[in-house]
Design an enzyme around this catalytic site. Structure first.
Site, PDB file in Angstrom:
ATOM      1  N   ASN A 151       0.806  -1.221   0.000  1.00 24.76           N
ATOM      2  CA  ASN A 151       0.000   0.000   0.000  1.00 24.76           C
ATOM      3  C   ASN A 151       0.837   1.268   0.000  1.00 24.76           C
ATOM      4  OD1 ASN A 151       0.321  -1.332   2.703  1.00 24.76           O
ATOM      5  ND2 ASN A 151      -0.262   0.711   3.407  1.00 24.76           N
ATOM      6  N   GLY A 200     -14.029  -2.305  -0.770  1.00 27.03           N
ATOM      7  CA  GLY A 200     -14.726  -1.526  -1.779  1.00 27.03           C
ATOM      8  C   GLY A 200     -14.240  -0.100  -1.932  1.00 27.03           C
ATOM      9  N   HIS A 201     -13.890   0.541  -0.828  1.00 29.68           N
ATOM     10  CA  HIS A 201     -13.580   1.970  -0.924  1.00 29.68           C
ATOM     11  C   HIS A 201     -12.239   2.254  -1.583  1.00 29.68           C
ATOM     12  CE1 HIS A 201     -10.662   2.738   2.482  1.00 29.68           C
ATOM     13  NE2 HIS A 201     -11.078   1.541   2.821  1.00 29.68           N
ATOM     14  N   THR A 237     -27.503  -9.461   8.226  1.00 29.80           N
ATOM     15  CA  THR A 237     -28.308  -9.004   7.093  1.00 29.80           C
ATOM     16  C   THR A 237     -27.437  -8.263   6.084  1.00 29.80           C
ATOM     17  OG1 THR A 237     -30.242  -8.783   8.519  1.00 29.80           O
ATOM     18  CG2 THR A 237     -30.301  -7.632   6.409  1.00 29.80           C
ATOM     19  N   CYS A 325       2.947  10.259  13.248  1.00 31.58           N
ATOM     20  CA  CYS A 325       3.321  11.070  14.402  1.00 31.58           C
ATOM     21  C   CYS A 325       2.769  10.423  15.664  1.00 31.58           C
ATOM     22  CB  CYS A 325       2.756  12.485  14.240  1.00 31.58           C
ATOM     23  SG  CYS A 325       3.358  13.645  15.465  1.00 31.58           S
TER      24      CYS A 325
END
Length: 402
Positions: A151, A200-201, A237, A325
């Site tokens: 990443n 997903g994001h 759900t 930090c």
């Protein structure tokens, strides 16, 4: 002031086509897909369609291999905890020193519970040693978990080959593909990867929705138990609107894959070239020959990354730093430390991550302001004497890591 977002590895803008696909499932098609009346019919069909859309993006063999979760972290935890529960006699896990905290934190917790964690090191370009990996594989290993792409640096790892080696040794293989899905082509049905995580994001879908790919035939134990949802593999759900949104985002990712690997890559390359040409004492981290097309992580020597980010933000530009930090003192990220990037450079790493919504004009705007930011901050740096780096920069500020 411009409004330039170059932090797409942190999160992405939700595509308006995704929003449009989601909206009916808030107020019109709001039924519970498990119900047996007409309000549920359209919802259940929409979820099935989304499952197929995810399947097509990652090249899974069957849509039943797609399990919807709440996020990448849940998918990661489910994969690892399932593997150790399904194989209680195996007490070892293989991962890397540069994984996302979603993996590393869980492994640290399991280590306290008595599991042996083998952490593969990386070289100065962020690459793994397959020979070292082969030596770690044994019949005591419950699972291997290696990210598809890092990443921070975008470095791509040889997960297909590593999964093959794990399979030959009778070991499960999981990959955190959160950063890779939607950016590079995949065909999981042609690999030995047992489990794969998606968030997903990271590909223009909303936050709060993820996927765990589970190869058919892989031993599995659910993390969440309760109802029969997701074929009894993930209770709760269904988050229908977000599932539909993720499905649409996967469809769009297929459409834009070529653009991602040409136009987006060209923007990344132009930014890198401009910065390297205009700003002395900086370099690109990671494996330059094998990385994601949208990601660059640049080390600006003798400057604090947080200060760079503050001034970029003031100029209307969003990026991120490899530093964090904590307790009042900057500490370079675990990825930079694992790569043994010099402290005076690791301290000032900045990640720029692009998406299809960025433009070349935005790149030009960054190149206008970045040289001045670097020059001004070096005037304030304890590593800099006005004309260049001090004689022994590593002694100008005591490092907080070995």
């Amino acid at each position: 002031m411009p409004d330039i977002y170059l932090d797409n590895n942190a999160t992405t803008k939700v595509d308006m086509a995704v929003v449009d696909a989601m909206l009916p499932f808030f107020t019109e098609q709001f039924g519970n897909p498990s119900s047996i009346h007409r309000f549920a019919d359209g919802v259940a069909k929409a979820i099935k369609k989304a499952r197929t859309q995810v399947q097509e993006l990652i090249g899974a063999e069957h849509d039943s291999e797609i399990i919807f979760t709440s996020c990448g972290t849940e998918s990661d935890s489910t994969a690892i905890l399932s593997a150790i529960k399904a194989q209680p006699n195996r007490k070892e896990i293989i991962t890397t020193t540069v994984e996302h905290p979603a993996i590393l934190s869980l492994c640290e917790s399991l280590e306290k519970d008595g599991y042996t964690i083998h952490r593969l090191p990386v070289d100065k370009c962020g690459r793994l040693s397959l020979e070292a990996y082969k030596n770690m594989l044994s019949d005591q290993v419950a699972i291997v978990s290696v990210m598809w792409a890092n990443n921070e640096t975008g470095t791509i790892f040889p997960v297909i080959e590593m999964a093959e080696l794990a399979s030959n040794a009778g070991v499960m293989f999981h990959t955190d593909a959160v950063q890779a899905v939607g950016k590079i082509p995949m065909m999981l049905q042609d690999t030995k990867i047992d489990m794969l995580s998606i968030s997903g994001h990271k590909l223009h879908a909303p936050k709060g929705i993820g996927v765990l790919y589970l190869r058919r035939g892989t031993r599995f134990r659910p993390l969440l138990r309760g109802g029969h949802q997701e074929r009894g593999r993930r209770a709760g759900t269904e988050n229908t609107a977000s599932i539909v949104g993720l499905g649409k985002a996967c469809e769009l990712a297929i459409e834009h894959m070529e653009y991602e690997n040409t136009k987006v890559k060209a923007m990344r390359d132009r930014l890198e070239q401009g910065i390297i040409e205009q700003i002395p004492h900086c370099f690109i981290t990671g494996d330059l020959n094998n990385r994601l097309p949208n990601t660059t992580d640049i080390a600006f020597e003798y400057i604090e990354g947080e200060a760079i980010l503050m001034l970029l933000n003031k100029a209307g530009i969003a990026a991120s730093s490899g530093s964090a930090c904590t307790s009042g003192s900057l500490e370079p990220s675990h990825v930079m430390r694992a790569m043994q990037i010099p402290y005076t450079a690791a301290h000032g790493t900045i990640r720029f991550s692009f998406s299809r919504f960025n433009t070349m004009s935005e790149v030009d705007e960054v190149l206008k302001v970045m040289p001045g930011i670097a020059a001004n901050l070096r005037k304030l740096s304890p590593y800099w004497d006005g004309n260049g780096p001090v004689a022994n920069p590593e002694q100008a500020f005591q490092p907080t890591y070995a």
